[in-house]
Structures are given as structure tokens and as C-alpha cells.
Design a protein around this motif. Sequence first.
Motif, PDB file in Angstrom:
ATOM      1  N   SER A 266       0.727  -1.343   0.131  1.00 30.38           N
ATOM      2  CA  SER A 266      -0.036   0.017   0.145  1.00 30.38           C
ATOM      3  C   SER A 266       0.632   1.408   0.047  1.00 30.38           C
ATOM      4  CB  SER A 266      -0.960   0.025   1.415  1.00 30.38           C
ATOM      5  OG  SER A 266      -0.180  -0.032   2.554  1.00 30.38           O
ATOM      6  N   ARG A 267       0.297   2.144  -0.518  1.00 35.13           N
ATOM      7  CA  ARG A 267       0.954   3.696  -0.709  1.00 35.13           C
ATOM      8  C   ARG A 267       1.551   4.127   0.694  1.00 35.13           C
ATOM      9  NH1 ARG A 267       2.441   6.737  -4.455  1.00 35.13           N
ATOM     10  NH2 ARG A 267       1.119   5.550  -5.946  1.00 35.13           N
ATOM     11  N   CYS A 268       0.567   4.049   1.855  1.00 36.84           N
ATOM     12  CA  CYS A 268       0.825   4.348   2.950  1.00 36.84           C
ATOM     13  C   CYS A 268       2.083   3.702   3.557  1.00 36.84           C
ATOM     14  CB  CYS A 268      -0.129   4.612   3.945  1.00 36.84           C
ATOM     15  SG  CYS A 268      -1.070   2.939   4.142  1.00 36.84           S
ATOM     16  N   ARG A 269       2.102   2.414   3.307  1.00 41.73           N
ATOM     17  CA  ARG A 269       3.234   1.605   3.863  1.00 41.73           C
ATOM     18  C   ARG A 269       4.646   1.168   3.128  1.00 41.73           C
ATOM     19  NH1 ARG A 269       1.274  -1.522   8.550  1.00 41.73           N
ATOM     20  NH2 ARG A 269      -1.015  -0.823   8.701  1.00 41.73           N
ATOM     21  N   SER A 270       4.502   2.105   1.730  1.00 47.47           N
ATOM     22  CA  SER A 270       5.600   1.643   1.067  1.00 47.47           C
ATOM     23  C   SER A 270       6.879   2.219   1.272  1.00 47.47           C
ATOM     24  CB  SER A 270       5.389   2.384  -0.371  1.00 47.47           C
ATOM     25  OG  SER A 270       5.287   3.766  -0.104  1.00 47.47           O
ATOM     26  N   ARG A 271       7.006   3.149   2.168  1.00 44.61           N
ATOM     27  CA  ARG A 271       8.326   3.568   2.484  1.00 44.61           C
ATOM     28  C   ARG A 271       9.090   2.585   3.453  1.00 44.61           C
ATOM     29  NH1 ARG A 271      10.480   7.165   6.502  1.00 44.61           N
ATOM     30  NH2 ARG A 271      12.487   8.181   5.700  1.00 44.61           N
ATOM     31  N   GLN A 272       8.068   1.936   4.217  1.00 43.96           N
ATOM     32  CA  GLN A 272       8.873   0.988   5.463  1.00 43.96           C
ATOM     33  C   GLN A 272       8.640  -0.545   5.044  1.00 43.96           C
ATOM     34  OE1 GLN A 272       5.907   2.231   8.535  1.00 43.96           O
ATOM     35  NE2 GLN A 272       5.052   0.194   8.383  1.00 43.96           N
ATOM     36  N   ALA A 273       8.333  -0.600   3.543  1.00 48.44           N
ATOM     37  CA  ALA A 273       8.301  -1.940   3.435  1.00 48.44           C
ATOM     38  C   ALA A 273       9.535  -2.714   3.302  1.00 48.44           C
ATOM     39  CB  ALA A 273       7.570  -2.145   1.687  1.00 48.44           C
ATOM     40  N   LEU A 274      10.725  -2.016   2.877  1.00 53.74           N
ATOM     41  CA  LEU A 274      11.979  -2.818   2.984  1.00 53.74           C
ATOM     42  C   LEU A 274      12.494  -3.105   4.411  1.00 53.74           C
ATOM     43  CD1 LEU A 274      14.735  -3.642   1.904  1.00 53.74           C
ATOM     44  CD2 LEU A 274      15.303  -1.145   2.117  1.00 53.74           C
ATOM     45  N   ALA A 275      12.276  -2.201   5.431  1.00 54.72           N
ATOM     46  CA  ALA A 275      12.534  -2.532   6.801  1.00 54.72           C
ATOM     47  C   ALA A 275      11.516  -3.726   7.135  1.00 54.72           C
ATOM     48  CB  ALA A 275      12.416  -1.071   7.539  1.00 54.72           C
ATOM     49  N   GLY A 276      10.424  -3.715   6.782  1.00 52.33           N
ATOM     50  CA  GLY A 276       9.299  -4.562   7.131  1.00 52.33           C
ATOM     51  C   GLY A 276       9.919  -5.957   6.620  1.00 52.33           C
ATOM     52  N   ALA A 277      10.247  -5.979   5.301  1.00 49.73           N
ATOM     53  CA  ALA A 277      11.042  -7.414   4.653  1.00 49.73           C
ATOM     54  C   ALA A 277      11.991  -7.787   5.506  1.00 49.73           C
ATOM     55  CB  ALA A 277      11.266  -6.942   3.407  1.00 49.73           C
ATOM     56  N   ILE A 278      13.046  -6.831   5.905  1.00 52.16           N
ATOM     57  CA  ILE A 278      14.282  -7.508   6.537  1.00 52.16           C
ATOM     58  C   ILE A 278      13.899  -7.953   7.961  1.00 52.16           C
ATOM     59  CG2 ILE A 278      16.217  -6.261   7.654  1.00 52.16           C
ATOM     60  CD1 ILE A 278      16.545  -4.508   5.180  1.00 52.16           C
ATOM     61  N   VAL A 279      13.040  -7.348   8.626  1.00 56.18           N
ATOM     62  CA  VAL A 279      12.462  -7.819  10.104  1.00 56.18           C
ATOM     63  C   VAL A 279      12.094  -9.083  10.127  1.00 56.18           C
ATOM     64  CG1 VAL A 279      11.197  -7.385  11.984  1.00 56.18           C
ATOM     65  CG2 VAL A 279      12.593  -5.339  10.911  1.00 56.18           C
ATOM     66  N   ALA A 280      11.253  -9.435   8.961  1.00 55.82           N
ATOM     67  CA  ALA A 280      10.363 -10.460   8.441  1.00 55.82           C
ATOM     68  C   ALA A 280      11.606 -11.625   8.255  1.00 55.82           C
ATOM     69  CB  ALA A 280       9.300 -10.430   7.535  1.00 55.82           C
ATOM     70  N   GLU A 281      12.512 -11.123   7.373  1.00 59.61           N
ATOM     71  CA  GLU A 281      13.470 -12.451   7.001  1.00 59.61           C
ATOM     72  C   GLU A 281      14.122 -12.709   8.453  1.00 59.61           C
ATOM     73  OE1 GLU A 281      17.783 -12.450   4.614  1.00 59.61           O
ATOM     74  OE2 GLU A 281      16.941 -10.469   5.617  1.00 59.61           O
ATOM     75  N   ALA A 282      14.616 -12.067   9.321  1.00 59.96           N
ATOM     76  CA  ALA A 282      15.096 -12.527  10.565  1.00 59.96           C
ATOM     77  C   ALA A 282      14.367 -13.273  11.339  1.00 59.96           C
ATOM     78  CB  ALA A 282      15.500 -11.150  11.268  1.00 59.96           C
ATOM     79  N   LEU A 283      13.029 -12.865  11.212  1.00 58.28           N
ATOM     80  CA  LEU A 283      12.099 -13.808  12.237  1.00 58.28           C
ATOM     81  C   LEU A 283      12.043 -15.082  11.513  1.00 58.28           C
ATOM     82  CD1 LEU A 283       9.412 -10.980  12.813  1.00 58.28           C
ATOM     83  CD2 LEU A 283      10.920 -12.129  14.505  1.00 58.28           C
ATOM     84  N   LEU A 284      11.908 -15.239  10.447  1.00 55.06           N
ATOM     85  CA  LEU A 284      11.711 -16.535   9.668  1.00 55.06           C
ATOM     86  C   LEU A 284      12.831 -17.408   9.725  1.00 55.06           C
ATOM     87  CD1 LEU A 284       8.953 -15.126   8.784  1.00 55.06           C
ATOM     88  CD2 LEU A 284       9.489 -16.436   6.665  1.00 55.06           C
ATOM     89  N   THR A 285      14.021 -16.716   9.601  1.00 54.55           N
ATOM     90  CA  THR A 285      15.284 -17.426   9.686  1.00 54.55           C
ATOM     91  C   THR A 285      15.499 -18.120  11.061  1.00 54.55           C
ATOM     92  OG1 THR A 285      16.341 -15.831   8.101  1.00 54.55           O
ATOM     93  CG2 THR A 285      18.069 -17.010   9.713  1.00 54.55           C
ATOM     94  N   VAL A 286      15.029 -17.538  12.183  1.00 52.96           N
ATOM     95  CA  VAL A 286      15.167 -17.906  13.571  1.00 52.96           C
ATOM     96  C   VAL A 286      13.876 -18.985  13.817  1.00 52.96           C
ATOM     97  CG1 VAL A 286      15.393 -17.472  15.829  1.00 52.96           C
ATOM     98  CG2 VAL A 286      16.521 -16.035  14.302  1.00 52.96           C
ATOM     99  N   CYS A 287      12.639 -18.453  13.184  1.00 54.21           N
ATOM    100  CA  CYS A 287      11.558 -19.168  13.863  1.00 54.21           C
ATOM    101  C   CYS A 287      11.164 -20.217  12.791  1.00 54.21           C
ATOM    102  CB  CYS A 287      10.426 -18.308  14.187  1.00 54.21           C
ATOM    103  SG  CYS A 287      10.896 -17.357  15.305  1.00 54.21           S
TER     104      CYS A 287
END
Length: 318
Positions: A266-287
Amino acid sequence: MCVAQELVGVLDVGAFSARLVLVERGGSPVEPALVHKTRLRLDRALDTDCRLSQGGIESIADAVRKANRVAAEHGAQAVFPFATSSVRDAANARQVVAKVARATGTELRFLSGRREAELSFVAARRWYGASAGPLVVLDVGGGTVEIAAGAGEVATFARSLKLGAREMTRAWLSSEQASAKRVDALRAHTLDRVREALDGADDLIGGSRAIGCSKVLRQLARLAGARPQRDGDFVPRTLHVDDLRRWIPRLAKLPADRRAELPGISRCRSRQALAGAIVAEALLTVCGEQVDVCPWSTTEGLLLTMLDGEAAGALRVA
């Protein structure tokens, strides 16, 4: 004679919306009696000192007034109003709550990050049922990340980390296009923080089914190729860590307005999409290598607690 059903509800004031959900007592969040949403942009109302501006406070007050009017029109008997980290972590949070209370008569409450994690677990457990076995529930918000795990109805492990997509964007990725060096540094930092938080919880996390309870994870799953929602029905989605690893370099090369053209972002979340993906990657790597995305989160967990008649649990903020 037709007897009107008693309604209970939750008003969830977040960075991008104030969402009122009303449910008949004895009913279920699966079929709410009413959902009313007022759009907000509190991410734009925070200054460099993390204080919410007067305009941001007024937008919250206006949204709360509208929600109060809708709740009264529908005869809601009990509504729990709470604000997420976008208000809770603001430097002037107390003043915000006081000004909104004077303007609307409603005092916004705060749930601790740990309590939000516990409620997300309640929501995920009720959605998937006992047959799903042990769960580890992940909720990526704007300010914080919540992690909860357990094999029963309630979480036996709950943590809240200040790794939210909005905050990681502000702290690490403030430029329009992040350098590869900066992205790599954030990936390493996030992975270290997640591993540190889950150190000693291997028995709970290992073998548990990973469940994602947040808009960030839903949008990333859509970006990775999951089918879109249709007619308001929830479409099951699964997000794989390999998809995130492919998308992170691509997101890093795109400015926010180009990210908003991608599926699910979404447009309102586009700026933080990269950081969200990076955080999600860390969570899935561990969990676990993948996460199943759940449509319910903290709001539904709180509603379920209220519907179960556990008033003390619903109002507990610690």
C-alpha cells in the motif's frame, strides 16, 4: 419481540487508521456486527524528537469522536479504546492521551508489548485451533515486533522487540534509496536482536508452526505471489524466507513511490516495506523457513478475551 443483542467492541488507534470493531456478545470476530475505520497518517505527524504534532493529535481526536458516535448509534455496551506504539512510544504520549480525553471524553489505553504478543497468540490459537499444535506467533508492527509461543490456549513465552518497520526505517533507512551496505548492516543487526531475544527458547520455538499476525506480513506475502483478497474473504497465504531474500535487494533499489506500484504494497506503507521485509527475514530465519499468515491479531485477541468474559484479562496492560 426482537431483543437487541449486546455489543462489545475494541477501538484500535494505530499509525494508519483508527479501527472500531463491534461484535455481539456471544458472537465471534469472524462475523463482526460492524467495522468502522478512519484513516490516519501518524507516521507523518512525528517530528525528529518523536513527538506527535498538534495536527496529529487533532486527527486522533476526530477519529475517536467518530468511533464514539458510531458505537453509540449501535448501542455498544463496552468498548475498549487502545493506542498502539505509534502513540505509546511518542515522546509526548501522556499529553496526547490527556488532550484526546479532554476533546472526546475517551481515555486511550496502552497495552504493553508483551501483552500485545499474548493477545496475538490468543487470536492465532483461536483461528487455527488446538489441532495446529505448538505455535510461534509473529507480529511485525510499526514500532515493535511481538513474538509469542506456546502449545496451549495461552502463550507461555512472550517478547516485544523495538524492531518495528517504521522505527527501523527511521533509524537505518532514512534516505530515499538505501545503500547495499546499510541494508546489509540492518539485516545483521536485526538477526542478532532476534536470536538474542529467543536465546534459550529453542524448546518452544523448534517444531512450532509459525503464524504471522500483521498487515506487514500480509502485504509481503501478497508481494511474494500469494493470491489477492476477494470479496472481503480471507485467502490463506504463506510467506517463505527465500521469497524475502529475493525481494529485499529489489525493494532496496526502488524509491517509495515505485514500491507502492508493487502487488500488495500500500502507498502508506511503501516507505517502510524494505525494513518490514528485513525484519520478517530475521524472524523466519530463526523461527522457521515459512510463516502462515493469520487475519487476526491483537484486536481480535482482545475481543475474544472480552467475549469470554475475562474482563480483568481484557483490561490488563502489563
